[in-house]
Design an enzyme around this catalytic site. Structure first.
Site, PDB file in Angstrom:
ATOM      1  N   GLY A  61       0.783  -1.234   0.000  1.00 44.47           N
ATOM      2  CA  GLY A  61       0.000   0.000   0.000  1.00 44.47           C
ATOM      3  C   GLY A  61       0.815   1.285   0.000  1.00 44.47           C
ATOM      4  CD  GLU A 115       1.856   0.203   7.558  1.00 44.18           C
ATOM      5  OE1 GLU A 115       1.394   0.389   6.409  1.00 44.18           O
ATOM      6  OE2 GLU A 115       1.558  -0.769   8.249  1.00 44.18           O
ATOM      7  CG  ASP A 119      -7.651   0.095  10.748  1.00 41.13           C
ATOM      8  OD1 ASP A 119      -8.440   0.868  10.206  1.00 41.13           O
ATOM      9  OD2 ASP A 119      -8.008  -0.937  11.325  1.00 41.13           O
ATOM     10  CE  LYS A 148      -9.337   3.485   8.264  1.00 37.87           C
ATOM     11  NZ  LYS A 148      -9.757   2.123   7.906  1.00 37.87           N
ATOM     12  CG  PHE A 169     -12.024  -0.182   3.695  1.00 37.08           C
ATOM     13  CD1 PHE A 169     -11.084  -0.907   4.413  1.00 37.08           C
ATOM     14  CD2 PHE A 169     -11.988  -0.242   2.311  1.00 37.08           C
ATOM     15  CE1 PHE A 169     -10.126  -1.674   3.771  1.00 37.08           C
ATOM     16  CE2 PHE A 169     -11.045  -1.011   1.656  1.00 37.08           C
ATOM     17  CZ  PHE A 169     -10.112  -1.725   2.390  1.00 37.08           C
ATOM     18  CB  VAL A 170      -9.709   5.156   2.656  1.00 31.40           C
ATOM     19  CG1 VAL A 170     -10.568   6.124   3.443  1.00 31.40           C
ATOM     20  CG2 VAL A 170      -8.493   4.748   3.487  1.00 31.40           C
ATOM     21  NE  ARG A 182      -2.300  -3.148  -3.763  1.00 33.19           N
ATOM     22  CZ  ARG A 182      -2.265  -3.228  -2.437  1.00 33.19           C
ATOM     23  NH1 ARG A 182      -2.112  -2.139  -1.722  1.00 33.19           N
ATOM     24  NH2 ARG A 182      -2.391  -4.389  -1.834  1.00 33.19           N
TER      25      ARG A 182
END
Ligand code: IMP
Length: 193
Positions: A61, A115, A119, A148, A169-170, A182
Site C-alpha cells: 500500500g 506505512e 488502523d 484512524k 475504509f478507504v 491502488r
C-alpha cells in the site's frame, strides 16, 4: 473555497468508484494528499538534517506515498522495503505476518518505517518490535500517511502522521480493496449509501 471549486470541476465519473461489490466516494483529492506529504517530508528532514536515515517502505500500500515522500525529502537517505499483511477484504484479521524480509542491513542505522495507513496499529507495532529485537538499529521512527485515531488505541508513538481520517475504509493512492483501486491518484472512502 478551493475544495468546493475542485469538486465542481472534477468529472462525475471520478466522484465515485465501483470496486468489486462496493461503491466508494471521493474523499481526499491528490492535491491535498501531496500538500500533506510536503509538510511531512520537511518535518522529518528537520529532525534528521545531515544524518542518512533508511526509509523502509511497508509494501504494497505504501508505494505511492513512499515515492512522493522521498521526492520531497531534501536530505541524504537510503531506501529499503518490507511486506507485512493482516487484512482480508475490508477488515483486519488481527494476525500480522511477514511476507517479505528486509534486503538491507540496518544494524546501528537510523530507520524510519513508512506505512500507508495505521488502523488498529497491529502491523506497525509488530514491525517495530521485530526490527527492535532482531536488527539492532540505532533508532526507529514511524511515518504514516493516514491514521484512524478512533481505532488506534495503542500506547505507541507514531512520530510522523500525514492526515487523520475517520473510521471508514478507504481506497486509492496505493491502498486497495481486495487488490483493486491502488492505482487511483485520489483517496476514496466506502460509501454509506
Ligand atoms: P493495522 O494493522 O490494523 O494498523 O492495519 C494496517 C494495514 O491494514 C495497512 O497497512 C493497510 O494495508 C490495511 N488497512 C487498514 N485500513 C485500511 C483501509 O481503510 N483501506 C485499505 N487498507 C487498510
Amino acid at each position: 473555497m478551493f475544495k468546493v471549486y475542485f469538486c465542481i470541476l472534477k468529472p462525475y465519473y471520478l466522484m465515485q468508484q465501483k470496486i468489486h461489490d462496493k461503491t466508494f466516494d471521493l474523499f481526499i483529492p491528490n492535491e491535498d494528499i501531496t500538500a500533506a506529504i510536503r509538510v511531512l517530508a520537511q518535518k522529518i528532514h528537520a529532525d534528521y538534517q545531515d544524518e542518512t536515515p533508511i526509509f523502509i517502505g511497508v509494501l504494497n500500500g505504501v508505494f505511492m506515498f513512499f515515492g512522493d515522500l522521498l521526492k520531497n525529502y531534501p536530505g541524504p537517505c537510503e531506501v529499503a522495503f518490507t511486506q507485512m499483511s493482516s487484512y482480508a477484504g475490508t477488515s483486519s484479521t488481527g494476525i500480522v505476518y511477514t511476507k517479505m524480509e528486509l534486503s538491507k542491513d540496518i544494524k546501528h542505522r537510523h530507520i524510519i518505517l513508512v506505512e500507508d495507513i495505521v488502523d488498529t496499529g497491529n502491523t506497525i507495532e509488530n514491525l517495530y518490535t521485530y526490527f527492535q529485537e532482531t536488527q539492532q538499529p540505532k533508532s526507529i521512527k514511524i511515518a504514516t500517511l493516514l491514521l484512524k485515531p478512533d481505532v488506534y488505541k495503542k500506547d505507541f508513538t507514531l512520530h510522523y502522521v500525514g492526515i487523520e481520517i475517520p473510521d471508514k475504509f478507504v481506497v486509492g493512492y496505493g491502498l486497495d480493496y481486495d487488490e483493486m483501486g491502488r492505482n487511483l491518484p485520489d483517496l476514496y472512502q466506502l460509501s454509506s449509501k
